[in-house]
Design a protein around this motif. Sequence first.
Motif, short mmCIF file in Angstrom:
data_model
loop_
_atom_site.label_atom_id
_atom_site.label_comp_id
_atom_site.label_asym_id
_atom_site.label_seq_id
_atom_site.Cartn_x
_atom_site.Cartn_y
_atom_site.Cartn_z
N ALA A 138 0.86 -1.18 0.00
CA ALA A 138 0.00 0.00 0.00
C ALA A 138 0.89 1.23 0.00
CB ALA A 138 -0.92 0.01 1.22
N THR A 139 0.44 2.27 -0.68
CA THR A 139 1.18 3.52 -0.75
C THR A 139 0.27 4.64 -0.26
OG1 THR A 139 2.43 2.73 -2.67
CG2 THR A 139 2.47 5.09 -2.25
N LEU A 140 0.73 5.40 0.73
CA LEU A 140 -0.03 6.51 1.28
C LEU A 140 0.51 7.81 0.68
CD1 LEU A 140 -0.22 5.50 5.07
CD2 LEU A 140 -1.62 4.73 3.15
N ILE A 141 -0.35 8.54 -0.02
CA ILE A 141 0.04 9.78 -0.68
C ILE A 141 -0.67 10.94 0.03
CG2 ILE A 141 0.13 11.05 -2.86
CD1 ILE A 141 -0.19 8.31 -4.27
N SER A 142 0.10 11.74 0.75
CA SER A 142 -0.48 12.86 1.49
C SER A 142 -0.64 14.09 0.60
CB SER A 142 0.39 13.22 2.68
OG SER A 142 0.38 12.20 3.65
N LEU A 143 -1.73 14.81 0.83
CA LEU A 143 -2.04 16.02 0.07
C LEU A 143 -2.16 17.17 1.06
CD1 LEU A 143 -4.81 14.17 -1.86
CD2 LEU A 143 -2.70 14.91 -2.94
N PRO A 144 -1.10 17.99 1.23
CA PRO A 144 -1.16 19.08 2.21
C PRO A 144 -2.34 20.01 1.96
CG PRO A 144 1.09 18.75 1.45
CD PRO A 144 0.21 17.90 0.57
N ARG A 145 -2.98 20.41 3.01
CA ARG A 145 -4.22 21.20 2.90
C ARG A 145 -3.99 22.56 2.25
NH1 ARG A 145 -5.67 23.82 8.79
NH2 ARG A 145 -3.86 25.20 8.89
N ASP A 146 -2.77 23.12 2.38
CA ASP A 146 -2.50 24.45 1.85
C ASP A 146 -1.96 24.44 0.42
OD1 ASP A 146 -3.32 25.61 4.24
OD2 ASP A 146 -1.30 25.65 5.10
N SER A 147 -2.00 23.29 -0.25
CA SER A 147 -1.56 23.23 -1.65
C SER A 147 -2.44 24.17 -2.48
CB SER A 147 -1.69 21.80 -2.18
OG SER A 147 -0.90 20.91 -1.42
N TYR A 148 -1.80 25.02 -3.29
CA TYR A 148 -2.50 26.04 -4.07
C TYR A 148 -2.86 25.44 -5.43
CZ TYR A 148 -3.44 30.87 -5.66
OH TYR A 148 -4.02 32.04 -6.11
N VAL A 149 -4.13 25.14 -5.62
CA VAL A 149 -4.56 24.37 -6.79
C VAL A 149 -5.79 25.02 -7.42
CG1 VAL A 149 -3.68 22.20 -5.83
CG2 VAL A 149 -6.06 22.86 -5.42
N ASN A 150 -6.13 24.53 -8.60
CA ASN A 150 -7.33 25.00 -9.29
C ASN A 150 -8.53 24.20 -8.80
OD1 ASN A 150 -8.95 26.38 -11.25
ND2 ASN A 150 -8.88 24.54 -12.50
#
Length: 402
Positions: A138-150
């Motif tokens: 299993a691979t856990l990929i974290s997505l930081p909450r402050d990532s500036y995205v569309n």
Amino acid sequence: MPLSQIPGDAGGGLRQLPEPPGRRRAGSHSVLLAVKVVAALLSFSVVFVSAYVWVNYRKLDNGLRRLSISTGPQQNATGTGTEADIDGKDQNLLVIGNDDRSTMTDKEVRQLGTGRDGGSLATDTMIIVHVPADGSKATLISLPRDSYVNIPGYGMDKLNSAYASAYAAAKGNAEVKRAAGANLLIRTITNLTGLTIDHFLQVDLIGFYRISNALGGVTVNLCRAVNDPDYSHLVMSAGRHTIQGVEALEFVRQRHGLANGDIDRTARQRYFLTAAFRKVASAGTLLNSRKLANLVSAVDKSVYVDRTFSLASLIKQMSNLSANNIGGNSIPYERYATVDVGSVLIVKPARVKAFVNNLISPRPPVAPTTPRGSVGPSPGTSSAAPVPVRAPAKPLDAGCIN
């Protein structure tokens, strides 16, 4: 002289006569009967335990709160089609943690020292759990909450605003609003990572608290002492600790006082989830009636899932998985910046997609080629750098954590 002994033919010794045929058959029959009885008991035990576990999985599946969420291929960023499913039969489970306090009991309110109001829109934890079709890792990929995205329909903003924006705009009851928030968040994350989200799991604020209590605590190892009395309220010495309840919640929420802020917090969350899985696997929780009942109760009260999510199917796919085969990382970012929505992490979707693709399907080693008869590049010429080789990942809960 016993009847079963007569003088030997050579050396004057005694010779043992064979047992009477009837006696030998009776003894063999008794042993065979005993073996059959033991085998039958073992078979019954296996069937009983398997049935018990299956019933509890079914109970857990039936008790989960389900939302009308659009999983599977999502519309691409340009709106001209859907994103390609880059990993086929592999499963991607999006796990989010938000600050919903609506299910807290009076006792839990007192123990946590917080009210029931506020926080339901804050999705501070976002992790993609990638499980290959064979369930080998299993691979856990974290997505930081402050990532500036569309954010589709809203423009550039922090990643965790996707859920909040759709939740606030939706018309209907709380479950309709939760589904709207989840749908926009899934679409945003698919556009960012290129991964198809197959299932969705939302854990509320109290979920970490309840699950850690149901497991009897989770072992963590701090690299250095922590003293964060003003924000997470975590105060803990360096070294190993078994944490549960309030401490577990404080551990996964802390970001103030950590060198890399929210990035270090996402590492904490991956670490905690791996350590919790190790506890489940090693303690025989799924075969312990009391522990399993407690875990079922904890999860039932704290989780929302999509309508097609099946715990039994997920467990079956992950049946060969051990905590030593859980790896992962946070998505890459370019830099910190301050924009109109505050302090953010600048991310490039193309780089994120390449990173994710390599994380779930590491490239094989590429040896540099050298022309026959030479020992290296000629003076004054350049040579392309070899493709970096990804070293085997250590278990996420190995060693200590900041």
